[in-house]
Design a protein around this motif. Structure first.
Motif, PDB file in Angstrom:
ATOM      1  N   ALA A 145     -69.445 -15.294  -1.819  1.00 16.03           N
ATOM      2  CA  ALA A 145     -68.949 -14.681  -0.583  1.00 16.03           C
ATOM      3  C   ALA A 145     -69.677 -13.368  -0.301  1.00 16.03           C
ATOM      4  CB  ALA A 145     -67.442 -14.440  -0.678  1.00 16.03           C
ATOM      5  N   HIS A 146     -69.916 -12.577  -1.337  1.00 10.92           N
ATOM      6  CA  HIS A 146     -70.589 -11.289  -1.171  1.00 10.92           C
ATOM      7  C   HIS A 146     -72.029 -11.472  -0.702  1.00 10.92           C
ATOM      8  CE1 HIS A 146     -67.599  -9.347  -4.214  1.00 10.92           C
ATOM      9  NE2 HIS A 146     -67.031  -9.678  -3.078  1.00 10.92           N
ATOM     10  N   ILE A 147     -72.700 -12.500  -1.203  1.00 13.49           N
ATOM     11  CA  ILE A 147     -74.069 -12.775  -0.761  1.00 13.49           C
ATOM     12  C   ILE A 147     -74.081 -13.038   0.737  1.00 13.49           C
ATOM     13  CG2 ILE A 147     -75.903 -14.540  -0.822  1.00 13.49           C
ATOM     14  CD1 ILE A 147     -75.496 -14.602  -3.892  1.00 13.49           C
ATOM     15  N   GLY A 148     -73.160 -13.870   1.211  1.00 14.14           N
ATOM     16  CA  GLY A 148     -73.096 -14.147   2.648  1.00 14.14           C
ATOM     17  C   GLY A 148     -72.897 -12.889   3.465  1.00 14.14           C
ATOM     18  N   THR A 149     -71.987 -12.043   3.028  1.00 15.42           N
ATOM     19  CA  THR A 149     -71.712 -10.785   3.729  1.00 15.42           C
ATOM     20  C   THR A 149     -72.929  -9.869   3.707  1.00 15.42           C
ATOM     21  OG1 THR A 149     -69.368 -10.919   3.167  1.00 15.42           O
ATOM     22  CG2 THR A 149     -70.220  -8.742   3.746  1.00 15.42           C
ATOM     23  N   THR A 150     -73.545  -9.713   2.545  1.00 13.77           N
ATOM     24  CA  THR A 150     -74.714  -8.841   2.415  1.00 13.77           C
ATOM     25  C   THR A 150     -75.852  -9.302   3.316  1.00 13.77           C
ATOM     26  OG1 THR A 150     -74.132  -8.274   0.132  1.00 13.77           O
ATOM     27  CG2 THR A 150     -76.435  -7.933   0.788  1.00 13.77           C
ATOM     28  N   LEU A 151     -76.130 -10.604   3.306  1.00 16.94           N
ATOM     29  CA  LEU A 151     -77.244 -11.110   4.109  1.00 16.94           C
ATOM     30  C   LEU A 151     -76.984 -10.953   5.604  1.00 16.94           C
ATOM     31  CD1 LEU A 151     -78.305 -14.279   2.097  1.00 16.94           C
ATOM     32  CD2 LEU A 151     -79.462 -12.054   2.195  1.00 16.94           C
ATOM     33  N   GLU A 152     -75.763 -11.156   6.039  1.00 15.44           N
ATOM     34  CA  GLU A 152     -75.456 -10.973   7.467  1.00 15.44           C
ATOM     35  C   GLU A 152     -75.590  -9.504   7.875  1.00 15.44           C
ATOM     36  OE1 GLU A 152     -75.194 -13.183   9.931  1.00 15.44           O
ATOM     37  OE2 GLU A 152     -75.746 -14.605   8.362  1.00 15.44           O
ATOM     38  N   ARG A 153     -75.146  -8.597   7.018  1.00 11.48           N
ATOM     39  CA  ARG A 153     -75.293  -7.166   7.307  1.00 11.48           C
ATOM     40  C   ARG A 153     -76.768  -6.755   7.316  1.00 11.48           C
ATOM     41  NH1 ARG A 153     -70.479  -5.145   3.259  1.00 11.48           N
ATOM     42  NH2 ARG A 153     -68.724  -5.669   4.629  1.00 11.48           N
ATOM     43  N   LEU A 154     -77.532  -7.289   6.363  1.00 11.82           N
ATOM     44  CA  LEU A 154     -78.956  -7.009   6.303  1.00 11.82           C
ATOM     45  C   LEU A 154     -79.656  -7.520   7.565  1.00 11.82           C
ATOM     46  CD1 LEU A 154     -81.441  -6.029   4.664  1.00 11.82           C
ATOM     47  CD2 LEU A 154     -81.533  -8.342   3.695  1.00 11.82           C
ATOM     48  N   LYS A 155     -79.308  -8.726   7.985  1.00 10.54           N
ATOM     49  CA  LYS A 155     -79.881  -9.316   9.201  1.00 10.54           C
ATOM     50  C   LYS A 155     -79.584  -8.434  10.412  1.00 10.54           C
ATOM     51  CE  LYS A 155     -79.375 -13.472  12.110  1.00 10.54           C
ATOM     52  NZ  LYS A 155     -80.734 -13.997  12.187  1.00 10.54           N
ATOM     53  N   ALA A 156     -78.331  -8.021  10.564  1.00 12.40           N
ATOM     54  CA  ALA A 156     -77.958  -7.173  11.703  1.00 12.40           C
ATOM     55  C   ALA A 156     -78.757  -5.874  11.691  1.00 12.40           C
ATOM     56  CB  ALA A 156     -76.463  -6.886  11.678  1.00 12.40           C
TER      57      ALA A 156
END
Length: 166
Positions: A145-156
């Motif tokens: 779950a944390h990977i998904g959150t981190t990658l979406e924040r990084l993308k933004a």
């Protein structure tokens, strides 16, 4: 101390970002910057006078889950500009191995694809201590779950940064 090696990743996730591989690597390879995007890590600093990612460089990370707080020490194992950044995590003062985190960057049609992968390295005897300290019983599920959150924040973040003009 025997360090268990699990050949299969505990968690992985990917995202395509409209940014150059160099832009992505500049952020991914800087733990002080990545702490802004992570779910558990809220601060990091280079150790031993280090200032950037090179194999062998060390950094400390501070993590949180609710009211729980803990620190880890990390050693960079891979620092291939625009391709891969990876590090091994231990917990002090016993220098107990915890995990490996790896970011792979690959070209994509409009930017780059980033894959974040985590392997669990913690010895079985330390699992109850880790649960007590972090409050996380399902570490593989939490890391996924944390990977998904981190990658979406990084993308933004990266897509908000203007790309260099050709």
């Amino acid at each position: 101390m025997r360090i268990p090696r699990f050949p299969e990743p505990a968690a992985t996730g990917s995202v395509t970002i409209h940014a150059t591989a160099a832009q992505a690597y500049a952020v991914i390879s800087d733990p002080t910057a990545m702490a802004r995007f992570a779910e558990e890590t809220y601060r990091a600093r280079w150790l031993d006078g280090g200032t950037h990612a090179v194999v062998g460089a060390r950094f400390q990370g501070w993590n949180r889950n609710g009211l729980r707080r803990w620190a880890t020490r990390c050693r960079v194992t891979d620092a291939a500009a625009t391709q891969r950044f990876a590090y091994e995590v231990t917990v002090t003062p016993l220098d107990v191995p915890i995990s490996r985190w790896q970011y792979d960057i690959a070209p994509a049609e409009q930017g780059c694809a980033i894959t974040e992968t985590n392997w669990i390295r913690v010895p079985l005897w330390f699992v109850p201590v880790a649960i007590l300290v972090t409050g996380v019983r399902n570490r593989m599920g939490a890391n996924g779950a944390h990977i998904g959150t981190t990658l979406e924040r990084l993308k933004a973040h990266l897509e908000a940064v203007p790309s260099p003009r050709p």
